[in-house]
Design a protein around this motif. Structure first.
Motif, PDB file in Angstrom:
ATOM      1  N   UNK A  32       0.850  -1.189   0.000  1.00  0.00           N
ATOM      2  CA  UNK A  32       0.000   0.000   0.000  1.00  0.00           C
ATOM      3  C   UNK A  32       0.884   1.236   0.000  1.00  0.00           C
ATOM      4  N   UNK A  33       0.272   2.366  -0.365  1.00  0.00           N
ATOM      5  CA  UNK A  33       0.984   3.639  -0.390  1.00  0.00           C
ATOM      6  C   UNK A  33       0.236   4.638   0.484  1.00  0.00           C
ATOM      7  N   UNK A  34       0.944   5.351   1.332  1.00  0.00           N
ATOM      8  CA  UNK A  34       0.352   6.418   2.143  1.00  0.00           C
ATOM      9  C   UNK A  34       0.502   7.723   1.383  1.00  0.00           C
ATOM     10  N   UNK A  35      -0.602   8.458   1.189  1.00  0.00           N
ATOM     11  CA  UNK A  35      -0.539   9.668   0.354  1.00  0.00           C
ATOM     12  C   UNK A  35      -0.953  10.943   1.095  1.00  0.00           C
ATOM     13  N   UNK A  36      -1.187  10.841   2.400  1.00  0.00           N
ATOM     14  CA  UNK A  36      -1.522  12.040   3.166  1.00  0.00           C
ATOM     15  C   UNK A  36      -1.851  11.704   4.597  1.00  0.00           C
ATOM     16  N   UNK A  37      -1.519  12.623   5.520  1.00  0.00           N
ATOM     17  CA  UNK A  37      -1.816  12.403   6.935  1.00  0.00           C
ATOM     18  C   UNK A  37      -2.640  13.558   7.483  1.00  0.00           C
ATOM     19  N   UNK A  38      -3.570  13.240   8.369  1.00  0.00           N
ATOM     20  CA  UNK A  38      -4.469  14.228   8.972  1.00  0.00           C
ATOM     21  C   UNK A  38      -3.874  14.733  10.290  1.00  0.00           C
ATOM     22  N   UNK A  39      -2.798  15.465  10.204  1.00  0.00           N
ATOM     23  CA  UNK A  39      -2.157  16.044  11.393  1.00  0.00           C
ATOM     24  C   UNK A  39      -1.352  17.263  10.958  1.00  0.00           C
ATOM     25  N   UNK A  40      -0.872  18.046  11.933  1.00  0.00           N
ATOM     26  CA  UNK A  40      -0.168  19.283  11.608  1.00  0.00           C
ATOM     27  C   UNK A  40       1.253  19.052  11.117  1.00  0.00           C
ATOM     28  N   UNK A  41       1.868  17.963  11.545  1.00  0.00           N
ATOM     29  CA  UNK A  41       3.244  17.673  11.159  1.00  0.00           C
ATOM     30  C   UNK A  41       3.343  16.258  10.608  1.00  0.00           C
ATOM     31  N   UNK A  42       4.382  15.996   9.841  1.00  0.00           N
ATOM     32  CA  UNK A  42       4.583  14.654   9.314  1.00  0.00           C
ATOM     33  C   UNK A  42       4.987  13.692  10.441  1.00  0.00           C
ATOM     34  N   UNK A  43       4.688  12.419  10.245  1.00  0.00           N
ATOM     35  CA  UNK A  43       5.143  11.401  11.169  1.00  0.00           C
ATOM     36  C   UNK A  43       6.652  11.238  11.040  1.00  0.00           C
ATOM     37  N   UNK A  44       7.347  11.095  12.175  1.00  0.00           N
ATOM     38  CA  UNK A  44       8.780  10.781  12.127  1.00  0.00           C
ATOM     39  C   UNK A  44       8.997   9.432  11.447  1.00  0.00           C
ATOM     40  N   UNK A  45       8.028   8.527  11.644  1.00  0.00           N
ATOM     41  CA  UNK A  45       8.131   7.188  11.071  1.00  0.00           C
ATOM     42  C   UNK A  45       7.810   7.180   9.574  1.00  0.00           C
ATOM     43  N   UNK A  46       7.083   8.219   9.113  1.00  0.00           N
ATOM     44  CA  UNK A  46       6.698   8.315   7.692  1.00  0.00           C
ATOM     45  C   UNK A  46       7.081   9.710   7.168  1.00  0.00           C
ATOM     46  N   UNK A  47       8.367  10.019   7.141  1.00  0.00           N
ATOM     47  CA  UNK A  47       8.794  11.382   6.813  1.00  0.00           C
ATOM     48  C   UNK A  47       8.487  11.819   5.390  1.00  0.00           C
ATOM     49  N   UNK A  48       8.242  10.866   4.487  1.00  0.00           N
ATOM     50  CA  UNK A  48       7.986  11.220   3.084  1.00  0.00           C
ATOM     51  C   UNK A  48       6.504  11.428   2.773  1.00  0.00           C
ATOM     52  N   UNK A  49       5.653  11.237   3.777  1.00  0.00           N
ATOM     53  CA  UNK A  49       4.206  11.382   3.562  1.00  0.00           C
ATOM     54  C   UNK A  49       3.771  12.771   4.029  1.00  0.00           C
ATOM     55  N   UNK A  50       3.341  13.641   3.119  1.00  0.00           N
ATOM     56  CA  UNK A  50       2.970  15.006   3.509  1.00  0.00           C
ATOM     57  C   UNK A  50       1.625  15.073   4.231  1.00  0.00           C
ATOM     58  N   UNK A  51       1.460  16.133   5.005  1.00  0.00           N
ATOM     59  CA  UNK A  51       0.176  16.364   5.665  1.00  0.00           C
ATOM     60  C   UNK A  51      -0.840  16.818   4.619  1.00  0.00           C
ATOM     61  N   UNK A  52      -2.110  16.735   4.998  1.00  0.00           N
ATOM     62  CA  UNK A  52      -3.159  17.198   4.083  1.00  0.00           C
ATOM     63  C   UNK A  52      -3.007  18.698   3.822  1.00  0.00           C
ATOM     64  N   UNK A  53      -2.677  19.451   4.865  1.00  0.00           N
ATOM     65  CA  UNK A  53      -2.554  20.901   4.721  1.00  0.00           C
ATOM     66  C   UNK A  53      -1.390  21.268   3.804  1.00  0.00           C
ATOM     67  N   UNK A  54      -0.308  20.500   3.844  1.00  0.00           N
ATOM     68  CA  UNK A  54       0.809  20.739   2.928  1.00  0.00           C
ATOM     69  C   UNK A  54       0.377  20.599   1.474  1.00  0.00           C
ATOM     70  N   UNK A  55      -0.665  19.790   1.255  1.00  0.00           N
ATOM     71  CA  UNK A  55      -1.143  19.527  -0.102  1.00  0.00           C
ATOM     72  C   UNK A  55      -2.294  20.446  -0.504  1.00  0.00           C
ATOM     73  N   UNK A  56      -2.529  21.467   0.331  1.00  0.00           N
ATOM     74  CA  UNK A  56      -3.575  22.429   0.013  1.00  0.00           C
ATOM     75  C   UNK A  56      -4.971  21.958   0.384  1.00  0.00           C
ATOM     76  N   UNK A  57      -5.068  20.902   1.198  1.00  0.00           N
ATOM     77  CA  UNK A  57      -6.367  20.377   1.635  1.00  0.00           C
ATOM     78  C   UNK A  57      -6.571  20.783   3.090  1.00  0.00           C
ATOM     79  N   UNK A  58      -7.514  21.666   3.320  1.00  0.00           N
ATOM     80  CA  UNK A  58      -7.726  22.198   4.667  1.00  0.00           C
ATOM     81  C   UNK A  58      -8.637  21.275   5.479  1.00  0.00           C
ATOM     82  N   UNK A  59      -8.197  20.046   5.677  1.00  0.00           N
ATOM     83  CA  UNK A  59      -8.968  19.066   6.447  1.00  0.00           C
ATOM     84  C   UNK A  59      -8.565  19.142   7.913  1.00  0.00           C
ATOM     85  N   UNK A  60      -9.533  19.224   8.822  1.00  0.00           N
ATOM     86  CA  UNK A  60      -9.188  19.276  10.247  1.00  0.00           C
ATOM     87  C   UNK A  60      -8.547  17.970  10.698  1.00  0.00           C
ATOM     88  N   UNK A  61      -7.674  18.078  11.688  1.00  0.00           N
ATOM     89  CA  UNK A  61      -7.075  16.877  12.253  1.00  0.00           C
ATOM     90  C   UNK A  61      -8.165  16.047  12.920  1.00  0.00           C
TER      91      UNK A  61
END
Length: 313
Positions: A214-243
């Protein structure tokens, strides 16, 4: 939410550790109101392993899965057969709180006395490794160009359904959900190509993510996971989704003696403090969040308001 949990940490664990005057004298049943393989099941098995290996309870503890109805079947089983039984534990989470908001006839968490929350899970947007979308932004752009509800999401409970609702509302898209009894079944549906995507917690998907299935393509949090540093947050991608997070904890049946509830607080405080549990959280990108007793009930009141606001209930 994490801040709230940290503020309560010092108050919650010492109080729980003072429990005296009762201990189980017969086998304990630990009820998991979800199917094998999902986040609730995985957490319960880790708790069970720690309790058993560290001899935190003087009697055997048996795990019992009772899936169905967003937790309603399992908690209904507890209410009908283990009522006020202090030798019973119940795994509870956001789904057991959301289900009765959506379906009032399903009482679920009202039949349980919360003992302790142990962790918080953030939500991650997953697709199959061979899917065409490399980011959540690409997926949303594609979904907007298609008829409503073209894309299906597998979900493993009402909290996952809520996460999809949060994504749909924040992006102005209409997405379809296919709900299963657990995150494990939702993952299987994604792996089998029966759905296009899934919103779930890292602990349910981590093994297959590491294997490249599987591929992770976005996280619902303010910062990236240390364990998944290459997966951007939703807000980084211009998606204003609440955490949006999943709380996970343990309860006992309504009506147990207060000293029994305190005893289980003490046991769970030791579980959360164990190195094995801390390693489990780190390996699964989860957050430690011990909240016990009255503080846990206050936390749940706040969560219910959040869920009702999101659902318009």
């Amino acid at each position: 939410m994490r801040f709230f949990a940290k503020c309560l940490l010092l108050a919650a664990i010492p109080c729980a550790a003072l429990a005296q005057g009762w201990k189980p004298t017969k086998d304990v049943e630990f009820v998991i109101p979800f199917a094998v393989g999902g986040g609730a099941d995985l957490l319960a098995r880790v708790i069970h392993k720690i309790i058993t290996e560290e001899k935190l309870v003087p009697v055997p503890v048996a795990l019992v899965n009772k899936p169905g109805g967003g937790g309603a079947a399992g908690i209904g089983y507890v209410s009908a057969t283990r009522k006020a039984d202090p030798n019973t534990l119940v795994l509870i989470n956001g789904s057991t709180q959301i289900t009765p908001i959506i379906t009032p006839a399903a009482k679920t968490i009202s039949e349980v006395q919360p003992v302790m929350n142990v962790m918080l899970d953030d939500f991650v947007f997953f697709v199959r490794a061979d899917a065409p979308w490399k980011s959540a932004a690409e997926f949303v752009k594609d979904a907007k160009s298609k008829p409503a509800k073209t894309y299906n999401f597998s979900t493993g409970g009402t909290t996952d359904v809520m996460a999809v609702t949060v994504l749909a509302k924040s992006t102005g898209t209409e997405l379809n959900t296919i709900n299963f009894n657990s995150g494990g079944e939702a993952l299987t549906a994604l792996l089998g190509g029966h759905v296009h995507a899934s919103l779930g917690n890292p602990l349910e998907f981590m093994g297959h993510l590491q294997k490249g299935a599987v591929r992770a393509i976005g996280v619902f949090r303010d910062t990236r996971f240390a364990l998944l540093p290459d997966v951007p947050t939703m807000k980084e991608q211009g998606i204003n989704a609440p955490n949006f997070q999943m709380w996970r904890g343990v309860g006992v049946p309504k009506g147990v003696p207060p000293e029994a509830a305190k005893y289980w607080e003490g046991v769970m405080a030791k579980v959360v403090a164990s190195q094995q549990f801390k390693a489990y959280l780190k390996d699964n990108a989860a957050s430690e969040a011990p909240i016990a007793g009255a503080a846990f009930e206050k936390f749940l009141t706040t969560q219910e308001r959040l869920y009702r606001d999101l659902l318009g209930k």
